[in-house]
Structure formats: C-alpha cells, structure tokens
Design a protein around this motif. Structure first.
Motif, mmCIF file in Angstrom:
data_model
loop_
_atom_site.group_PDB
_atom_site.id
_atom_site.type_symbol
_atom_site.label_atom_id
_atom_site.label_comp_id
_atom_site.label_asym_id
_atom_site.label_seq_id
_atom_site.Cartn_x
_atom_site.Cartn_y
_atom_site.Cartn_z
ATOM 1 N N ALA A 91 0.827 -1.209 0.000
ATOM 2 C CA ALA A 91 0.000 0.000 0.000
ATOM 3 C C ALA A 91 0.860 1.257 0.000
ATOM 4 N N THR A 92 0.323 2.316 -0.562
ATOM 5 C CA THR A 92 0.999 3.616 -0.523
ATOM 6 C C THR A 92 0.756 4.273 0.834
ATOM 7 N N SER A 93 1.591 5.252 1.162
ATOM 8 C CA SER A 93 1.412 5.998 2.402
ATOM 9 C C SER A 93 0.346 7.067 2.197
ATOM 10 N N PRO A 94 -0.203 7.631 3.275
ATOM 11 C CA PRO A 94 -1.207 8.702 3.114
ATOM 12 C C PRO A 94 -0.674 9.913 2.348
ATOM 13 N N SER A 95 0.628 10.219 2.480
ATOM 14 C CA SER A 95 1.190 11.393 1.805
ATOM 15 C C SER A 95 1.578 11.118 0.363
ATOM 16 N N LEU A 96 1.768 9.846 0.021
ATOM 17 C CA LEU A 96 2.219 9.415 -1.313
ATOM 18 C C LEU A 96 3.642 9.869 -1.632
ATOM 19 N N THR A 97 4.372 10.388 -0.648
ATOM 20 C CA THR A 97 5.722 10.918 -0.901
ATOM 21 C C THR A 97 6.758 10.354 0.060
ATOM 22 N N ASP A 98 6.470 9.216 0.680
ATOM 23 C CA ASP A 98 7.407 8.630 1.631
ATOM 24 C C ASP A 98 8.576 8.005 0.884
ATOM 25 N N PRO A 99 9.824 8.526 1.047
ATOM 26 C CA PRO A 99 10.965 7.981 0.310
ATOM 27 C C PRO A 99 11.344 6.567 0.737
ATOM 28 N N LEU A 100 10.788 6.076 1.842
ATOM 29 C CA LEU A 100 11.072 4.720 2.303
ATOM 30 C C LEU A 100 9.996 3.725 1.873
ATOM 31 N N ASN A 101 8.995 4.201 1.139
ATOM 32 C CA ASN A 101 7.883 3.352 0.707
ATOM 33 C C ASN A 101 8.015 3.067 -0.792
ATOM 34 N N PRO A 102 8.270 1.805 -1.170
ATOM 35 C CA PRO A 102 8.436 1.488 -2.600
ATOM 36 C C PRO A 102 7.204 1.841 -3.430
ATOM 37 N N GLN B 225 16.625 1.808 9.223
ATOM 38 C CA GLN B 225 17.013 0.402 9.311
ATOM 39 C C GLN B 225 16.859 -0.236 7.937
ATOM 40 N N LEU B 226 17.942 -0.795 7.453
ATOM 41 C CA LEU B 226 17.915 -1.362 6.110
ATOM 42 C C LEU B 226 17.042 -2.609 6.085
ATOM 43 N N GLY B 227 16.151 -2.612 5.125
ATOM 44 C CA GLY B 227 15.275 -3.752 4.905
ATOM 45 C C GLY B 227 14.951 -3.841 3.432
ATOM 46 N N VAL B 228 14.209 -4.853 3.073
ATOM 47 C CA VAL B 228 13.876 -5.035 1.654
ATOM 48 C C VAL B 228 13.128 -3.825 1.113
ATOM 49 N N GLY B 229 12.174 -3.309 1.887
ATOM 50 C CA GLY B 229 11.386 -2.177 1.420
ATOM 51 C C GLY B 229 12.207 -0.924 1.216
ATOM 52 N N VAL B 230 13.100 -0.630 2.154
ATOM 53 C CA VAL B 230 13.934 0.564 2.050
ATOM 54 C C VAL B 230 14.870 0.473 0.851
ATOM 55 N N VAL B 231 15.519 -0.667 0.697
ATOM 56 C CA VAL B 231 16.444 -0.854 -0.424
ATOM 57 C C VAL B 231 15.693 -0.785 -1.755
ATOM 58 N N LEU B 232 14.515 -1.403 -1.808
ATOM 59 C CA LEU B 232 13.726 -1.380 -3.043
ATOM 60 C C LEU B 232 13.291 0.040 -3.385
ATOM 61 N N ALA B 233 12.877 0.796 -2.369
ATOM 62 C CA ALA B 233 12.469 2.183 -2.612
ATOM 63 C C ALA B 233 13.624 3.003 -3.165
ATOM 64 N N TRP B 234 14.795 2.823 -2.597
ATOM 65 C CA TRP B 234 15.967 3.566 -3.056
ATOM 66 C C TRP B 234 16.361 3.170 -4.479
ATOM 67 N N PRO C 269 16.009 9.485 1.920
ATOM 68 C CA PRO C 269 15.727 8.543 3.014
ATOM 69 C C PRO C 269 16.464 8.877 4.306
ATOM 70 N N LEU C 270 17.509 9.693 4.231
ATOM 71 C CA LEU C 270 18.301 10.016 5.419
ATOM 72 C C LEU C 270 17.778 11.239 6.170
ATOM 73 N N ILE C 271 16.972 12.066 5.492
ATOM 74 C CA ILE C 271 16.506 13.325 6.095
ATOM 75 C C ILE C 271 14.986 13.368 6.003
ATOM 76 N N PRO C 272 14.277 13.086 7.085
ATOM 77 C CA PRO C 272 12.813 13.081 7.050
ATOM 78 C C PRO C 272 12.239 14.394 6.516
#
Length: 330
Positions: A84-95, A169-178, A272-275
């Motif tokens: 699912a997408t985030s409510p903002s649709l602009t989360d850099p950690l959300n693929p 925290q590095l995870g599949v989702g974070v790496v995929l988003a990047w 992803p490093l700067i909220p």
C-alpha cells in the motif's frame, strides 16, 4: 566538432514521368529548422492539424497506460497492506510511493513519443533535431554537470542538515524504494521534459516562428505541478524557462534532461536520510539560492560551450532536418 549544418545533400533530378506511379519527390527537402520548428523540417503537405493529433494521442496514451500500470498498484495495496501507498504518497522509504509518483511521470516518455509519431510521422524529432537521442553530447556534459550537483545537492545538504539525519534500518522495502528512485528518476525527468518542453514547443512552433511562446506558455502548468511556496515557485519557473532555452539552443532535450536528472537524482538519493527532505512546501532564501546557483551557472556554461563546439553564434540555435544521421563526434 559538431556538424551544425545538417542541410541534406542535393538530390538527383527526377526521372519518373510527371504524375505517374513512382513520380519523384521534390528535388530538395525542406530547410533545416531549430528544435521548436522541427516538424517544419519534415516533408508534409499539411501542417496545421498535426500538433492537435500529437496532443490528443499523447493524452490518450498517457491515460490508458496509467490505468494499466498504476491502477493495479492501488488495487494491490488494498488487498496486500505491504504494497500500500502511504497517506502522503511521498514517503521515500515506501516502494509503492516511489513507484507511483515517479512511474506515473515516467509514462510521459512513451506517451509523448507515440503522440509525436502519430502527429508528425517521426517520433525522434521530440528528442532532437537529429531525430535521435545524442548520448555522446549528454555524456560529455555529464562529466561537469554530475560532479557539481553531487557537491551542491548531496554533500552540501548533508552538511547543512547533519543534525536532522536519521539512518533508516535497512530492509527489503527501504532498499527497493531507493533502487526504484535510481531507476525511475531519470525517466521521470525525461517524461517531464518531453511533456513540458518538447510537446508545447513543437506544437506551437509548427504554427508560429517565435520560440519564446512555446517556452513560456507551459511554465504556469509546470509550476502548478509543484506545491512549493512562492519563493520555491520562482525556482520552478526559472528552471522551466532555462530548460526550454537550452532545448532551443542545443537542438534537443539531452542537456535539459541531464540537468533535471542530476538535480533530482542527488536529492532523491539522500531523501531517506533526512525526514521530509523532498516534501514540497515552504522554501527559504538559502534553499532558493542553492537551487538556482548551480542551474544558472551550468546553463550559461553549457550555452557558451555548445556555441563554440557547434560553431554557432551565442544567439543562434542548432538546426537540423530531423533525420537520423551517423554520429559526428557530438
């Protein structure tokens, strides 16, 4: 040196009988034209309706492709919460956010190219007056442009925002988003340049000789697509105008796409490093200066460099026939 005279060689005289089957085409092709008049360099009997076809087909293809690609993503998010997408649709950690936001704009690339093909009979004129993408030109300019944006956008922002840095925290989702950002950002930038530079410049240029009309008319639309404060909108407007001028000067979109990509790529890389780093909103004077300075200085340098390489006067644009020619060192 770039061969800026793309005038086709003289054609042999016609040998077919007048009006017969296989009757020869005119002895000479239309005159080489600057980028905004690229359609006028092609042999057509009628011009006035072609921009309208290009616009309508582009819009239809873009809508259909979004329904086919993006709608399934939204449906999948309802069934599988992890997608699912985030409510903002602009989360850099959300693929899903990255794929939706960047992928939707990336679809402008095939949409505009198909529209240009339908309207003018040759998709390549949207890329350059040579009828193709000049990778050599982009590569040479990137040797200067990329390091500048790495220093200004990446290194300098990391220093200025060092207290706000949060290592996720590095995870599949974070790496995929990047990874999605690295792949889709250049296509997103290319899509915006095709939609806001190529399409309106060549549409209006088919009817009118003055390039500034095609450069300035889409600027308000480009600004509406960004949610910055008035100071940020100054940067957006100047960016759109400068990219249009560069496309006219160099005869193509390669360098506008390069500058656009270098800016966005470096900003997305550290998001992803700067909220909240890439969220659109209030822009302060320092942010405006950091955005304008490299863009304006690089654009001025590119203008001078390209004029010298191509043997053009500073106020003279690159012209071409729209034909796909062999590389000549550009």
């Amino acid at each position: 040196m770039i061969d800026h005279d793309l005038r086709p060689p003289p054609q042999p005289p016609a040998t077919s009988a007048p009006g017969g089957i296989g009757a020869a085409l005119p002895a000479t092709l239309p005159e080489p034209q600057p980028y905004h008049r690229a359609a006028r360099a092609l042999r057509h009997r009628r011009y006035w309706w072609r921009p309208l076809v290009a616009l309508v087909v582009t819009a239809v293809v873009f809508v259909v492709m979004n329904l086919q690609v993006m709608a399934p993503l939204l449906i999948a998010g309802e069934i599988w919460p992890a997608a699912a997408t985030s409510p903002s649709l602009t989360d850099p950690l959300n693929p899903a956010d990255q794929f939706l936001g960047l992928g939707m704009l990336a679809l402008l690339v095939p949409a505009v190219l198909v529209g240009t093909l339908a309207g003018y009979g040759r998709a390549g004129i949207a890329l350059s007056v040579r009828g193709r993408f000049r990778w050599g030109l982009l590569g040479r300019a990137a040797l200067v442009v990329a390091p500048v944006y790495v220093v200004v956008n990446l290194v300098l922002n990391l220093i200025l925002e060092r207290e706000a840095i949060v290592v996720p925290q590095l995870g599949v989702g974070v790496v995929l988003a990047w990874l999605l950002v690295l792949v889709l950002a250049p296509l997103q930038c290319a899509g915006e340049e095709l939609a806001f530079r190529a399409l309106p410049m060549q549409m209006l240029g088919t009817w009118l000789r003055w390039p500034l009309i095609g450069i300035l008319v889409p600027v308000p639309l480009f600004m509406l697509g960004h949610g910055y404060s008035w100071m940020g909108q100054i940067d957006i407007a100047l960016f759109a105008i400068v990219m249009g001028l560069l496309a006219w000067k160099t005869g193509g979109l390669e360098l506008p796409i390069l500058l656009h990509t270098a800016n966005n790529w470096t900003l997305f890389a550290i998001a992803p490093l700067i909220p909240g780093f890439t969220e659109q909103g209030e822009v302060e004077l320092l942010g405006l200066l950091l955005a304008l300075a490299p863009m304006l200085l690089l654009a001025a340098g590119i203008w001078w460099w390209y004029s010298r390489r191509a043997g053009l006067r500073l106020g003279e644009p690159q012209r071409g026939s729209g034909a796909t020619l062999p590389p000549t060192g550009e």
